[in-house]
Scaffold this motif. Structure first.
Motif, mmCIF file in Angstrom:
data_model
loop_
_atom_site.group_PDB
_atom_site.id
_atom_site.type_symbol
_atom_site.label_atom_id
_atom_site.label_comp_id
_atom_site.label_asym_id
_atom_site.label_seq_id
_atom_site.Cartn_x
_atom_site.Cartn_y
_atom_site.Cartn_z
ATOM 1 N N THR A 1 9.261 40.528 1.118
ATOM 2 C CA THR A 1 9.234 41.791 1.860
ATOM 3 C C THR A 1 7.806 42.078 2.310
ATOM 4 O O THR A 1 6.854 41.884 1.559
ATOM 5 C CB THR A 1 9.738 42.959 1.004
ATOM 6 O OG1 THR A 1 8.872 43.140 -0.123
ATOM 7 C CG2 THR A 1 11.146 42.717 0.505
ATOM 8 N N ALA A 2 7.675 42.546 3.551
ATOM 9 C CA ALA A 2 6.351 42.890 4.093
ATOM 10 C C ALA A 2 6.547 43.848 5.261
ATOM 11 O O ALA A 2 7.162 43.482 6.265
ATOM 12 C CB ALA A 2 5.603 41.643 4.550
ATOM 13 N N LYS A 3 6.037 45.061 5.095
ATOM 14 C CA LYS A 3 6.228 46.112 6.082
ATOM 15 C C LYS A 3 7.726 46.284 6.346
ATOM 16 O O LYS A 3 8.503 46.376 5.399
ATOM 17 C CB LYS A 3 5.403 45.834 7.326
ATOM 18 C CG LYS A 3 3.890 45.886 7.017
ATOM 19 C CD LYS A 3 3.028 45.727 8.231
ATOM 20 C CE LYS A 3 1.554 45.853 7.824
ATOM 21 N NZ LYS A 3 0.637 45.591 8.938
ATOM 22 N N ALA A 4 8.171 46.321 7.591
ATOM 23 C CA ALA A 4 9.579 46.625 7.872
ATOM 24 C C ALA A 4 10.399 45.366 8.100
ATOM 25 O O ALA A 4 11.277 45.327 8.977
ATOM 26 C CB ALA A 4 9.679 47.552 9.075
ATOM 27 N N PRO B 1 3.562 36.304 9.227
ATOM 28 C CA PRO B 1 3.122 36.397 10.630
ATOM 29 C C PRO B 1 2.379 37.702 10.893
ATOM 30 O O PRO B 1 2.748 38.472 11.778
ATOM 31 C CB PRO B 1 4.445 36.323 11.397
ATOM 32 C CG PRO B 1 5.437 36.912 10.467
ATOM 33 C CD PRO B 1 5.012 36.512 9.084
ATOM 34 N N ASP B 2 1.330 37.956 10.125
ATOM 35 C CA ASP B 2 0.593 39.214 10.214
ATOM 36 C C ASP B 2 -0.847 38.941 9.807
ATOM 37 O O ASP B 2 -1.118 38.525 8.680
ATOM 38 C CB ASP B 2 1.223 40.247 9.278
ATOM 39 C CG ASP B 2 0.615 41.637 9.424
ATOM 40 O OD1 ASP B 2 -0.510 41.745 9.947
ATOM 41 O OD2 ASP B 2 1.272 42.611 9.004
ATOM 42 N N ASN B 3 -1.774 39.153 10.721
ATOM 43 C CA ASN B 3 -3.192 38.893 10.431
ATOM 44 C C ASN B 3 -3.975 40.163 10.142
ATOM 45 O O ASN B 3 -5.203 40.153 10.134
ATOM 46 C CB ASN B 3 -3.838 38.159 11.620
ATOM 47 C CG ASN B 3 -3.346 36.732 11.731
ATOM 48 O OD1 ASN B 3 -3.269 36.019 10.735
ATOM 49 N ND2 ASN B 3 -2.994 36.315 12.943
ATOM 50 N N SER B 4 -3.293 41.289 9.912
ATOM 51 C CA SER B 4 -3.993 42.543 9.642
ATOM 52 C C SER B 4 -4.590 42.539 8.238
ATOM 53 O O SER B 4 -4.252 41.694 7.405
ATOM 54 C CB SER B 4 -3.037 43.725 9.800
ATOM 55 O OG SER B 4 -1.999 43.660 8.836
ATOM 56 N N ALA B 5 -5.471 43.488 7.982
ATOM 57 C CA ALA B 5 -6.127 43.567 6.674
ATOM 58 C C ALA B 5 -5.131 43.896 5.570
ATOM 59 O O ALA B 5 -5.314 43.513 4.418
ATOM 60 C CB ALA B 5 -7.241 44.618 6.710
ATOM 61 N N ASN B 6 -4.067 44.612 5.912
ATOM 62 C CA ASN B 6 -3.050 44.978 4.938
ATOM 63 C C ASN B 6 -1.698 44.523 5.470
ATOM 64 O O ASN B 6 -1.081 45.177 6.301
ATOM 65 C CB ASN B 6 -3.048 46.491 4.719
ATOM 66 C CG ASN B 6 -2.085 46.905 3.616
ATOM 67 O OD1 ASN B 6 -1.202 46.155 3.223
ATOM 68 N ND2 ASN B 6 -2.261 48.120 3.120
ATOM 69 N N THR B 7 -1.226 43.365 4.990
ATOM 70 C CA THR B 7 0.034 42.799 5.495
ATOM 71 C C THR B 7 1.251 43.501 4.904
ATOM 72 O O THR B 7 2.351 43.356 5.414
ATOM 73 C CB THR B 7 0.134 41.304 5.150
ATOM 74 O OG1 THR B 7 0.174 41.152 3.725
ATOM 75 C CG2 THR B 7 -1.050 40.535 5.723
ATOM 76 N N GLY B 8 1.059 44.200 3.778
ATOM 77 C CA GLY B 8 2.182 44.837 3.114
ATOM 78 C C GLY B 8 3.029 43.893 2.298
ATOM 79 O O GLY B 8 4.121 44.261 1.867
ATOM 80 N N ALA B 9 2.542 42.675 2.061
ATOM 81 C CA ALA B 9 3.294 41.720 1.237
ATOM 82 C C ALA B 9 3.642 42.368 -0.097
ATOM 83 O O ALA B 9 2.784 42.957 -0.755
ATOM 84 C CB ALA B 9 2.478 40.456 1.024
ATOM 85 N N ASP B 10 4.897 42.243 -0.502
ATOM 86 C CA ASP B 10 5.331 43.002 -1.674
ATOM 87 C C ASP B 10 6.289 42.179 -2.527
ATOM 88 O O ASP B 10 5.964 41.066 -2.926
ATOM 89 C CB ASP B 10 5.965 44.310 -1.208
ATOM 90 C CG ASP B 10 5.838 45.435 -2.234
ATOM 91 O OD1 ASP B 10 5.909 45.150 -3.436
ATOM 92 O OD2 ASP B 10 5.692 46.602 -1.825
#
Length: 405
Positions: A245-248, A223-232
């Protein structure tokens, strides 16, 4: 609406999704620099990487204590145990993957280059039932390979490209998509991959003989449309749910819809990776920024490796050449009865059904027809999911997986 009613509704919603209300606990005190790659040793210890410090840290569950397992890791990132419980280590600074003892002793270098050029920055990995290794190689820090890729190293040491990730801005090579988390489904048939620069999580079919990937399909969307979702990093539980995991946050997918079925929050920093551990594999351990976290009360059983599954006594080749069961998986079992067709006449002694964690389930009955066909009746109380179906014969055990819808 008062607080009690809100909590009651929240609990009901979680229960309807097959999840319990979770408890997030911070285990450390900001003493690390940037942590990644948690993995459970099957007994009492979680190992994880402190990347900038070039250390692998151990956390002992029974004593709630941390220690340095070993140093000089070349900025290690993803970690995974193989079936012999050797530690397989992604070493970003050296551009290689090594097999080590848990004290850091290097046993061998498994992968260090492709086409004569060192890898960029081996990031994360997972290991299949045959000992093959899937690993991602983005250029977060180091740039050597001309493209960011997902590779597969088979058990004979041969390395092949399985996916190449596009450059979104050809004027800036660093904008090339970054393949990151990679993990295998509990039944060993599907590989999941995420991309730090994308909200999409993809799945691939795994060729059970060669390990090659095919049929790339969109599995879920963050649920993140930013250029860097932080998917990890990612983990899976025994029922097949995927934790990303993605961002916090950690987003949980069940595969029935593109959107997450649940989102776990409660972190004060970006989380990087996760793994199940503990005696009952019911604790999710999470690395994030400078700390290790523990999540309990999820109401699920985690899963570590495809080689955790019960083994058949016949080898793959023996089954293929002799008493192969035709097309049981992924054909779903919709009703309580199904038919198993065999390629040759065999004497069936017994049939059993197991969960992917080894728990045995009752079968209402079975009937052998002419030695080449078995009609099986399942217990009506069985929940939907993937199960291991075993047929006991005079020459050994034949095992296949079935999906109950």
């Amino acid at each position: 609406m008062n607080r009690k009613n809100i909590l009651k509704i929240s609990a009901l919603l979680l229960a309807s999704l097959g999840l319990n209300a979770q408890t997030v606990t911070k285990l450390s005190t900001d003493q690390f620099e940037f942590v990644e790659g948690p993995v459970w040793d099957g007994t009492d210890i979680i190992y994880f990487s402190d990347i900038p410090a070039s250390k692998v840290i151990s956390y002992t569950l029974s004593t709630n204590t941390f220690a340095e397992a070993f140093g000089n890791t070349n900025r290690s990132n993803g970690l995974m145990f193989n079936k012999d419980f050797d530690l397989i280590v992604c070493e970003g600074e050296a551009g290689r993957i090594t097999r080590r003892e848990v004290d850091g002793t290097i046993l061998e270098t498994l992968a260090s280059e492709f086409n004569g050029i060192r890898f960029n920055d081996p990031n994360d990995l997972c290991i299949d039932k045959k000992g093959g290794i899937y690993f991602t190689d983005p250029n977060f820090v180091f740039t050597h390979q001309p493209e960011n890729r997902l590779y597969y190293r088979n058990s004979e040491g041969e390395i092949s490209i399985q996916e190449t990730f596009p450059n979104n801005d050809t004027s800036t090579p660093d904008n090339r998509d970054k393949p990151n988390g990679v993990i295998i489904s509990p039944d060993g048939l599907t590989l999941y991959v995420d991309n730090t620069f994308s909200k999409n999580v993809y799945k691939y079919d795994i060729d059970q003989i060669t390990g090659a990937l095919s049929n790339k399909t969109l599995f879920g969307e963050l649920p993140d449309n930013s250029a860097n979702t932080g998917a990890d990093g990612m983990a899976v539980d025994a029922s097949g749910k995927l934790y990303v995991t993605a961002k916090a946050a950690i987003h949980v997918f069940d595969g029935s819809q593109l959107a997450p079925i649940s989102t776990i929050t409660g972190f004060n920093e970006s989380v990087t990776n996760c793994t199940f551990g503990g005696t009952d594999k019911d604790i999710l351990f999470v690395t994030g920024g400078r700390n290790l976290y523990r999540i309990t009360d999820l109401g699920v059983t985690g899963f570590q490796h495809p080689f955790d599954l019960p083994e058949s006594t016949l080898s793959v080749n023996e089954i293929e050449e002799n008493e192969t069961i035709d097309a049981i998986y992924p054909m779903p079992v919709i009703n309580d009865d199904f038919t198993v067709k065999l390629t040759s006449d065999i004497i069936v002694d017994d049939v059993t059904l197991y969960s992917l964690t080894g728990a045995e389930f009752p079968i209402s009955g079975f009937n052998v027809i002419s030695g080449k066909e078995i009609k099986v009746s399942l217990d009506k109380a069985l929940e939907k999911g993937t199960y291991l179906f075993n047929i006991g014969t005079s020459t050994g055990l034949i095992g296949k997986k079935i999906v109950i819808k």
